[in-house]
Design a protein around this motif. Structure first.
Motif, mmCIF file in Angstrom:
data_model
loop_
_atom_site.group_PDB
_atom_site.id
_atom_site.type_symbol
_atom_site.label_atom_id
_atom_site.label_comp_id
_atom_site.label_asym_id
_atom_site.label_seq_id
_atom_site.Cartn_x
_atom_site.Cartn_y
_atom_site.Cartn_z
ATOM 1 N N PHE A 75 0.812 -1.219 0.000
ATOM 2 C CA PHE A 75 0.000 0.000 0.000
ATOM 3 C C PHE A 75 0.851 1.277 0.000
ATOM 4 C CE2 PHE A 75 -3.245 -3.002 0.747
ATOM 5 C CZ PHE A 75 -4.447 -2.402 0.404
ATOM 6 N N TYR A 112 -14.869 -6.935 -1.076
ATOM 7 C CA TYR A 112 -13.760 -6.082 -1.504
ATOM 8 C C TYR A 112 -14.235 -4.651 -1.735
ATOM 9 C CZ TYR A 112 -10.601 -10.047 -2.127
ATOM 10 O OH TYR A 112 -9.807 -11.138 -1.906
ATOM 11 N N ASP A 115 -11.052 1.491 -1.105
ATOM 12 C CA ASP A 115 -10.275 2.354 -0.220
ATOM 13 C C ASP A 115 -10.888 2.355 1.168
ATOM 14 O OD1 ASP A 115 -12.569 3.949 -0.556
ATOM 15 O OD2 ASP A 115 -11.612 5.113 -2.153
ATOM 16 N N ALA A 116 -10.256 3.122 2.070
ATOM 17 C CA ALA A 116 -10.725 3.171 3.451
ATOM 18 C C ALA A 116 -12.128 3.765 3.544
ATOM 19 C CB ALA A 116 -9.751 3.982 4.304
ATOM 20 N N THR A 133 -5.977 -1.599 9.708
ATOM 21 C CA THR A 133 -5.694 -0.858 8.484
ATOM 22 C C THR A 133 -4.746 0.318 8.696
ATOM 23 O OG1 THR A 133 -7.743 0.405 8.874
ATOM 24 C CG2 THR A 133 -7.875 -1.485 7.381
ATOM 25 N N THR A 137 -5.818 5.535 8.189
ATOM 26 C CA THR A 137 -7.188 5.343 7.693
ATOM 27 C C THR A 137 -8.235 5.839 8.673
ATOM 28 O OG1 THR A 137 -7.358 3.106 8.636
ATOM 29 C CG2 THR A 137 -6.449 3.300 6.408
ATOM 30 N N LYS A 195 -6.508 -4.409 5.076
ATOM 31 C CA LYS A 195 -5.921 -4.116 3.772
ATOM 32 C C LYS A 195 -5.383 -5.425 3.208
ATOM 33 C CE LYS A 195 -4.296 0.615 4.634
ATOM 34 N NZ LYS A 195 -3.077 1.464 4.790
ATOM 35 N N ASP A 196 -5.429 -5.577 1.892
ATOM 36 C CA ASP A 196 -4.887 -6.793 1.277
ATOM 37 C C ASP A 196 -3.361 -6.702 1.263
ATOM 38 O OD1 ASP A 196 -4.397 -9.109 -0.070
ATOM 39 O OD2 ASP A 196 -5.164 -8.434 -2.000
ATOM 40 N N ILE A 218 -9.739 -4.155 1.752
ATOM 41 C CA ILE A 218 -9.395 -3.011 0.900
ATOM 42 C C ILE A 218 -8.419 -3.482 -0.171
ATOM 43 C CG2 ILE A 218 -8.402 -0.696 0.821
ATOM 44 C CD1 ILE A 218 -9.169 -0.365 3.751
ATOM 45 N N ARG A 219 -8.799 -3.299 -1.427
ATOM 46 C CA ARG A 219 -7.937 -3.703 -2.537
ATOM 47 C C ARG A 219 -6.637 -2.904 -2.537
ATOM 48 N NH1 ARG A 219 -12.990 -3.150 -5.178
ATOM 49 N NH2 ARG A 219 -13.878 -5.150 -5.871
ATOM 50 N N ARG A 220 -5.606 -3.514 -3.123
ATOM 51 C CA ARG A 220 -4.336 -2.822 -3.270
ATOM 52 C C ARG A 220 -4.434 -1.708 -4.306
ATOM 53 N NH1 ARG A 220 0.144 -7.684 -3.659
ATOM 54 N NH2 ARG A 220 -0.182 -8.504 -1.557
#
Length: 243
Positions: A75, A112, A115-116, A133, A137, A195-196, A218-220
């Motif tokens: 991230f 999924y 974002d935050a 996270t 965030t 987070k991923d 949360i996707r990268r």
């Protein structure tokens, strides 16, 4: 060979350990300073931001950097994009160690989000959420006064918790599955937010799986182009071919 190692992950620590006694490589590790008292690395280390792209480029030139390995968190995409662009301009080899993302298994209830802010919106009304996270965030979750939020961070908090219910959970990984399960039960957690980060499956995910908890992931962010490997061993092979 003078190597700049963008650090901050277990992969960076392992790589620094492998290179510390290699007479062919002189390593400067760079830590962003996100953690107040990071464990020392066995190589020359600088802590803190570079002060922008121009200052980073000047640092790399003045220190004779010949190759860069980016082993930052998935991230930390801003520094990754910036460093790759600098290396491209200077004609320097650049490698990113990008650990594989987490994958759900049968029975998982993962949702999924991008974002935050999306994660905050996805928490059901009135739920008790546990967020792993990072404190960056927190502003996104601060708008959800209708939920109880527990936010994990490594350093003790320097400001009051902004939500009426919940609080900070201070702790340094690794955590056992048993400890995570006990914590989630004690707090009455309804949903886990992560987070991923990827890599070895985290105990928090295993604990959520064992307890049947839903997970908001949360996707990268997008990563820069260029050479990528998934492990320290592959990074060492990549570097060996350039020595």
């Amino acid at each position: 060979m003078k190597l700049l190692l963008l650090a901050g992950t277990s992969e960076a620590r392992a790589l620094a350990g492998r290179l510390a006694d290699d007479p062919r490589v002189s390593v400067i590790a760079s830590l962003a300073g996100a953690t107040r008292d990071p464990a020392p690395l066995p190589v020359e280390t600088r802590i803190g931001g570079f002060g922008g792209a121009a200052a980073q480029e000047e640092f790399m030139k003045s220190n004779g950097i010949e190759v860069v390995i980016d082993a930052t968190h998935p991230f930390a995409s801003r520094i990754s994009h910036r460093t790759q662009a600098i290396c491209d301009r200077l004609g320097l080899p650049w490698l990113q160690i990008l650990r594989p993302g987490w994958q759900p298994v049968a029975g998982d209830r993962w949702r999924y989000v991008d974002d935050a802010e999306g994660a905050a919106q996805a928490i059901p009304q009135g739920a008790v959420a546990f967020a792993a996270t990072g404190r960056q965030t927190l502003a996104a979750f601060a708008k959800r006064a209708d939920v109880t939020l527990y936010l994990r961070q490594i350093d003790p908090p320097s400001s009051p918790f902004p939500l009426p219910t919940g609080g900070y959970v201070v702790g340094t990984p690794p955590f056992s599955i048993e400890d995570e399960m006990r914590l989630f039960k004690d707090l009455g957690v309804d949903v886990l937010v992560v987070k991923d980060a990827g890599g070895r499956a985290g105990s928090k995910l295993d604990a959520a799986r064992a307890l049947g908890l839903p997970v908001i992931v949360i996707r990268r962010p997008g990563q820069p182009p260029g050479d990528k490997v998934a492990s320290v061993a592959e990074a060492l092979g990549w570097l060996e071919r350039r020595l």
